[in-house]
Scaffold this motif. Structure first.
Motif, short mmCIF file in Angstrom:
data_model
loop_
_atom_site.label_atom_id
_atom_site.label_comp_id
_atom_site.label_asym_id
_atom_site.label_seq_id
_atom_site.Cartn_x
_atom_site.Cartn_y
_atom_site.Cartn_z
N ILE A 1 -37.72 40.54 22.02
CA ILE A 1 -36.94 40.61 20.78
C ILE A 1 -35.72 41.47 21.09
O ILE A 1 -35.86 42.60 21.56
CB ILE A 1 -37.78 41.23 19.64
CG1 ILE A 1 -39.00 40.36 19.37
CG2 ILE A 1 -36.92 41.38 18.38
CD1 ILE A 1 -40.00 40.98 18.42
N ILE A 2 -34.55 40.92 20.85
CA ILE A 2 -33.30 41.63 21.12
C ILE A 2 -32.49 41.69 19.83
O ILE A 2 -32.28 40.67 19.16
CB ILE A 2 -32.50 40.94 22.23
CG1 ILE A 2 -33.34 40.89 23.51
CG2 ILE A 2 -31.16 41.64 22.46
CD1 ILE A 2 -32.75 40.08 24.64
N ASP A 3 -32.05 42.89 19.48
CA ASP A 3 -31.22 43.09 18.29
C ASP A 3 -29.85 42.47 18.53
O ASP A 3 -29.19 42.79 19.52
CB ASP A 3 -31.09 44.59 17.99
CG ASP A 3 -30.20 44.84 16.80
OD1 ASP A 3 -30.54 44.36 15.71
OD2 ASP A 3 -29.17 45.51 16.98
N ARG A 4 -29.43 41.58 17.67
CA ARG A 4 -28.13 40.91 17.83
C ARG A 4 -26.96 41.88 17.74
O ARG A 4 -25.97 41.71 18.42
CB ARG A 4 -27.96 39.82 16.77
CG ARG A 4 -28.77 38.61 17.02
CD ARG A 4 -28.44 37.54 16.00
NE ARG A 4 -29.40 36.46 16.12
CZ ARG A 4 -29.65 35.59 15.16
NH1 ARG A 4 -29.00 35.67 14.02
NH2 ARG A 4 -30.53 34.64 15.34
N ASP A 5 -27.06 42.89 16.87
CA ASP A 5 -25.95 43.81 16.67
C ASP A 5 -25.73 44.73 17.87
O ASP A 5 -24.62 44.90 18.33
CB ASP A 5 -26.17 44.65 15.42
CG ASP A 5 -26.13 43.83 14.15
OD1 ASP A 5 -25.46 42.78 14.13
OD2 ASP A 5 -26.77 44.25 13.16
N MET B 1 -35.99 45.36 21.50
CA MET B 1 -36.85 45.99 20.51
C MET B 1 -38.27 45.87 21.01
O MET B 1 -38.70 44.79 21.45
CB MET B 1 -36.69 45.29 19.15
CG MET B 1 -35.25 45.27 18.63
SD MET B 1 -34.55 46.91 18.38
CE MET B 1 -35.45 47.43 16.94
N TRP B 2 -39.00 46.98 20.99
CA TRP B 2 -40.35 47.03 21.53
C TRP B 2 -41.38 47.24 20.44
O TRP B 2 -41.14 47.97 19.48
CB TRP B 2 -40.49 48.17 22.53
CG TRP B 2 -39.82 47.93 23.85
CD1 TRP B 2 -39.30 46.77 24.32
CD2 TRP B 2 -39.62 48.90 24.88
NE1 TRP B 2 -38.79 46.97 25.59
CE2 TRP B 2 -38.98 48.26 25.95
CE3 TRP B 2 -39.94 50.25 24.99
CZ2 TRP B 2 -38.64 48.92 27.12
CZ3 TRP B 2 -39.60 50.92 26.15
CH2 TRP B 2 -38.96 50.25 27.21
N LEU C 1 -44.23 43.08 11.90
CA LEU C 1 -44.24 43.72 13.21
C LEU C 1 -43.33 44.94 13.17
O LEU C 1 -42.17 44.84 12.76
CB LEU C 1 -43.72 42.72 14.24
CG LEU C 1 -43.97 42.97 15.70
CD1 LEU C 1 -45.46 43.03 15.99
CD2 LEU C 1 -43.35 41.85 16.53
N THR C 2 -43.85 46.09 13.55
CA THR C 2 -43.05 47.32 13.60
C THR C 2 -42.42 47.39 14.98
O THR C 2 -43.10 47.21 15.99
CB THR C 2 -43.94 48.55 13.35
OG1 THR C 2 -44.58 48.37 12.08
CG2 THR C 2 -43.11 49.82 13.32
N LEU C 3 -41.11 47.68 15.01
CA LEU C 3 -40.36 47.66 16.27
C LEU C 3 -39.56 48.95 16.47
O LEU C 3 -39.05 49.53 15.52
CB LEU C 3 -39.39 46.47 16.28
CG LEU C 3 -40.03 45.10 16.13
CD1 LEU C 3 -38.97 44.05 15.85
CD2 LEU C 3 -40.83 44.74 17.38
N ILE D 1 -36.51 54.83 22.78
CA ILE D 1 -37.78 55.20 23.41
C ILE D 1 -37.55 55.74 24.81
O ILE D 1 -38.17 56.74 25.22
CB ILE D 1 -38.76 53.99 23.43
CG1 ILE D 1 -39.13 53.59 22.00
CG2 ILE D 1 -40.00 54.30 24.26
CD1 ILE D 1 -39.83 54.69 21.19
N LYS D 2 -36.66 55.13 25.56
CA LYS D 2 -36.37 55.61 26.92
C LYS D 2 -35.81 57.03 26.90
O LYS D 2 -36.20 57.88 27.70
CB LYS D 2 -35.39 54.66 27.62
CG LYS D 2 -36.02 53.33 27.97
CD LYS D 2 -34.98 52.37 28.54
CE LYS D 2 -35.58 51.00 28.78
NZ LYS D 2 -34.58 50.05 29.29
#
Length: 73
Positions: A5-9, A14-15, A50-52, A58-59
């Protein structure tokens, strides 16, 4: 298959809690417990139940956590 899942903005990955926990080297339950007690970043989004979390956030959190754990030794 391993969907992403990749945020378009932002273009950031997203994990899920499981992915965050794996990256941080802990159990999923430990990560969600930390997040619930403000010891880990707050979730960035919720998508269809789903919580992302933003992978970049996170890194950075893990880098800071590693420095703290290392200095406590």
């Amino acid at each position: 298959m391993k969907p992403e899942i990749i945020d378009r903005d932002s273009g950031h990955h997203m994990w899920t809690a499981a992915e965050c926990a794996e990256y941080a080297g802990m159990a999923r339950g430990t990560f969600t417990s930390y997040a619930g007690r403000d010891r880990a970043p707050k979730p960035s989004a919720r998508l269809h139940g789903l919580t992302l979390w933003d992978a970049e956030v996170i890194k950075e959190w893990k880098k800071g956590r590693d420095r703290t754990l290392k200095s406590d030794r």
